[in-house]
Write a protein that holds these residues in place. Structure first.
Motif, PDB file in Angstrom:
ATOM      1  N   UNK A 153       0.830  -1.215   0.000  1.00 17.07           N
ATOM      2  CA  UNK A 153       0.000   0.000   0.000  1.00 17.07           C
ATOM      3  C   UNK A 153       0.859   1.257   0.000  1.00 17.07           C
ATOM      4  N   UNK A 154       0.415   2.264  -0.725  1.00 16.60           N
ATOM      5  CA  UNK A 154       1.113   3.535  -0.751  1.00 16.60           C
ATOM      6  C   UNK A 154       2.394   3.544  -1.537  1.00 16.60           C
ATOM      7  N   UNK A 155       2.538   2.609  -2.473  1.00 16.90           N
ATOM      8  CA  UNK A 155       3.802   2.519  -3.211  1.00 16.90           C
ATOM      9  C   UNK A 155       3.729   3.209  -4.568  1.00 16.90           C
ATOM     10  N   UNK A 156       2.938   4.271  -4.640  1.00 13.41           N
ATOM     11  CA  UNK A 156       2.987   5.092  -5.831  1.00 13.41           C
ATOM     12  C   UNK A 156       1.786   5.041  -6.736  1.00 13.41           C
ATOM     13  N   UNK A 157       0.883   4.083  -6.565  1.00  9.45           N
ATOM     14  CA  UNK A 157      -0.276   4.012  -7.453  1.00  9.45           C
ATOM     15  C   UNK A 157      -1.231   5.160  -7.154  1.00  9.45           C
ATOM     16  N   UNK A 158      -1.702   5.817  -8.188  1.00  5.71           N
ATOM     17  CA  UNK A 158      -2.648   6.924  -8.026  1.00  5.71           C
ATOM     18  C   UNK A 158      -4.049   6.361  -7.816  1.00  5.71           C
ATOM     19  N   UNK A 159      -4.742   6.837  -6.784  1.00  2.15           N
ATOM     20  CA  UNK A 159      -6.095   6.380  -6.498  1.00  2.15           C
ATOM     21  C   UNK A 159      -7.016   7.589  -6.377  1.00  2.15           C
ATOM     22  N   UNK A 160      -8.289   7.347  -6.455  1.00  5.62           N
ATOM     23  CA  UNK A 160      -9.268   8.420  -6.358  1.00  5.62           C
ATOM     24  C   UNK A 160      -9.313   8.986  -4.940  1.00  5.62           C
ATOM     25  N   UNK A 161      -9.651  10.262  -4.799  1.00  3.05           N
ATOM     26  CA  UNK A 161      -9.858  10.821  -3.453  1.00  3.05           C
ATOM     27  C   UNK A 161     -10.931  10.035  -2.708  1.00  3.05           C
ATOM     28  N   UNK A 162     -10.674   9.754  -1.435  1.00  2.00           N
ATOM     29  CA  UNK A 162     -11.627   9.004  -0.629  1.00  2.00           C
ATOM     30  C   UNK A 162     -11.452   7.501  -0.680  1.00  2.00           C
ATOM     31  N   UNK A 163     -10.688   7.004  -1.638  1.00  2.00           N
ATOM     32  CA  UNK A 163     -10.436   5.573  -1.732  1.00  2.00           C
ATOM     33  C   UNK A 163      -9.192   5.215  -0.914  1.00  2.00           C
ATOM     34  N   UNK A 164      -9.075   3.944  -0.565  1.00  2.00           N
ATOM     35  CA  UNK A 164      -7.929   3.468   0.203  1.00  2.00           C
ATOM     36  C   UNK A 164      -7.048   2.589  -0.688  1.00  2.00           C
ATOM     37  N   UNK A 165      -5.760   2.775  -0.562  1.00  2.00           N
ATOM     38  CA  UNK A 165      -4.810   1.939  -1.285  1.00  2.00           C
ATOM     39  C   UNK A 165      -4.471   0.735  -0.421  1.00  2.00           C
ATOM     40  N   UNK A 166      -5.017  -0.422  -0.788  1.00  2.00           N
ATOM     41  CA  UNK A 166      -4.795  -1.648  -0.013  1.00  2.00           C
ATOM     42  C   UNK A 166      -3.673  -2.496  -0.595  1.00  2.00           C
ATOM     43  N   UNK A 167      -2.957  -1.944  -1.576  1.00  2.00           N
ATOM     44  CA  UNK A 167      -1.940  -2.745  -2.223  1.00  2.00           C
ATOM     45  C   UNK A 167      -2.566  -3.678  -3.250  1.00  2.00           C
ATOM     46  N   UNK A 168      -1.753  -4.550  -3.825  1.00  2.00           N
ATOM     47  CA  UNK A 168      -2.247  -5.484  -4.837  1.00  2.00           C
ATOM     48  C   UNK A 168      -1.291  -6.659  -4.937  1.00  2.00           C
ATOM     49  N   UNK A 169      -1.776  -7.747  -5.512  1.00  3.82           N
ATOM     50  CA  UNK A 169      -0.928  -8.900  -5.775  1.00  3.82           C
ATOM     51  C   UNK A 169      -1.528  -9.712  -6.927  1.00  3.82           C
ATOM     52  N   UNK A 170      -0.672 -10.369  -7.660  1.00  2.81           N
ATOM     53  CA  UNK A 170      -1.090 -11.260  -8.724  1.00  2.81           C
ATOM     54  C   UNK A 170      -1.454 -12.621  -8.132  1.00  2.81           C
ATOM     55  N   UNK A 171      -2.575 -13.153  -8.582  1.00  2.00           N
ATOM     56  CA  UNK A 171      -3.023 -14.467  -8.114  1.00  2.00           C
ATOM     57  C   UNK A 171      -3.320 -15.332  -9.331  1.00  2.00           C
ATOM     58  N   UNK A 172      -2.712 -16.515  -9.375  1.00  2.00           N
ATOM     59  CA  UNK A 172      -2.950 -17.474 -10.455  1.00  2.00           C
ATOM     60  C   UNK A 172      -3.855 -18.581  -9.933  1.00  2.00           C
TER      61      UNK A 172
END
Length: 416
Positions: free
Chosen positions: A238-257
């Protein structure tokens, strides 16, 4: 937290009753709280009335943060529709709380359901009592539409549905302001249309999941169940540079196969870029998160970019995972971001030339022409029916009273 919040609400009401003032930043923060607590605990109606009485004024970016918080946490359409009125200029046609022909059962269901965020937007009785309404009186006649012996929850939801409609929506208009009225009108017009479209898509997804079994959804290519997790990789914190909309939370992301072995994939209609939800067995009981399809290798695996994280034991729970097609939040995010960039500047002369060009003309000018063409088509269709006794095919246009038809009427009627 709930107790402290209600004390803060009571304090705000006492300040206003005593002729005091509440700082604008405080009001903006308070207006976001019900998105986290829900209307029952959050006093959605009450804080709206406090904001009106205190003269809350928002710029585009602060308003985007507020409505973004509610959208991110899955607030019901009725709540979002109320908030859309804040952006409309005074004197414009209000966005109604519910679609025109919704039954009371549809209205209470709209209040009871968020998307998948487990936020309970329910009873707003505290706010309604401040309006001088009697919740018991509002609930009269519910048995005729919901059931012979309505439960306490049904009565509360019915009271909430009626209570939201009891709001004088015109009081909310004009809260979003700009140094340039053209910019505010442009934002209000397209922000409303964008949310109509997104709410309509979310509603279609929810209705499909409620009404169809997983087998029926799989046959139509809208879902695939019985999946197992093969691998997890590419974690973004989370918080590693991805731009998100105001009011949204950056929960991070991961690839899942996910492995497709043993799953029915013959009718799968998942393609790269599609929005899906990841859930354990049933999305109506809660989802792990939303994701975008990255790659599909039929007969082998499907890889998604999950917004969030999978549980630690996800690989052990074999055959328990399910993917369902979802509303396209990525398109919504991109359009909303562009709208904020075009309309969000509060400094004269700082807007890019292209943005100046976009807002230079009045919005809504094509609506009267579209309405006229629609009327002509209706008249032509009616004449054909009278001539040969044919009836128009149901797929040619939405049925009267359908939600899709009503949203299109709203879009045509809106003046920005």
């Amino acid at each position: 937290h709930q107790l402290a919040w209600h004390e803060a609400l009571n304090d705000a009401v006492e300040v206003l009753e005593g002729g005091g003032r509440i700082h604008q930043d405080t009001l903006m923060g308070m207006l976001e709280v019900p998105s986290m607590l829900g209307a029952t605990e959050g006093g959605f109606v009450t804080i709206l009335l406090v904001s009106v009485a205190a003269g809350l004024r928002l710029d585009v970016k602060h308003y985007a943060r507020i409505i973004g918080a509610y959208m991110y946490r899955g607030a019901p359409a009725a709540i979002i529709r109320v908030l859309l009125n804040l952006a409309l200029p005074q004197g414009e046609a209000c966005v109604p709380v519910f679609a025109q022909n919704d039954s009371l059962e549809c209205k209470t269901q709209a209040i009871a359901e968020g998307s998948t965020a487990s936020i309970q937007f329910g009873d707003a009785l505290g706010g309604l009592q401040r309006l001088g309404e009697d919740p018991a009186a509002m609930a009269e006649g519910v048995d005729a539409e919901i059931g012979a012996t309505p439960s306490a929850q049904e009565l509360q939801l019915a009271a909430t549905a009626e209570g939201l409609q009891a709001l004088e929506l015109s009081w909310l208009q004009g809260m979003v302001q700009s140094y340039d009225p053209r910019s505010a009108a442009y934002f209000a017009h397209f922000c409303t249309l964008l949310h109509f479209e997104q709410l309509n898509e979310i509603d279609a997804v929810q209705r499909r999941r409620r009404e169809l079994t997983v087998e029926a959804l799989a046959r139509s290519g809208q879902a695939i169940a019985g999946l197992s997790v093969m691998a997890i990789f590419g974690r973004r914190e989370p918080g590693s540079g991805r731009s998100i909309l105001p009011g949204w939370e950056d929960t991070g992301a991961q690839m899942v196969a996910f492995s497709l072995h043993g799953s029915e994939v013959g009718r799968l209609r998942f393609f790269r870029g599609d929005a899906v939800t990841v859930s354990r067995h049933d999305p109506l009981r809660g989802i792990i998160g939303e994701a975008d399809v990255v790659d599909v290798k039929f007969g082998d695996q499907i890889i998604v970019n999950l917004k969030g994280t999978m549980p630690d034991d996800c690989k052990l729970d074999r055959g328990a995972w399910r993917l369902d097609k979802a509303a396209n939040t990525s398109a919504y995010e991109r359009q909303m971001s562009a709208l904020i960039q075009v309309s969000g500047s509060n400094q004269p002369g700082k807007r890019p030339p292209l943005s100046e060009l976009l807002i230079s003309a009045n919005v809504g000018g094509v609506d009267p022409w579209a309405e006229q063409m629609r009327d002509r088509l209706d008249e032509r269709e009616q004449r054909l029916v009278q001539q040969d006794g044919a009836t128009p095919r149901p797929e040619q246009r939405p049925k009267d009273g359908s939600r899709l038809g009503y949203y299109s009427k709203e879009a045509r009627a809106l003046r920005g």
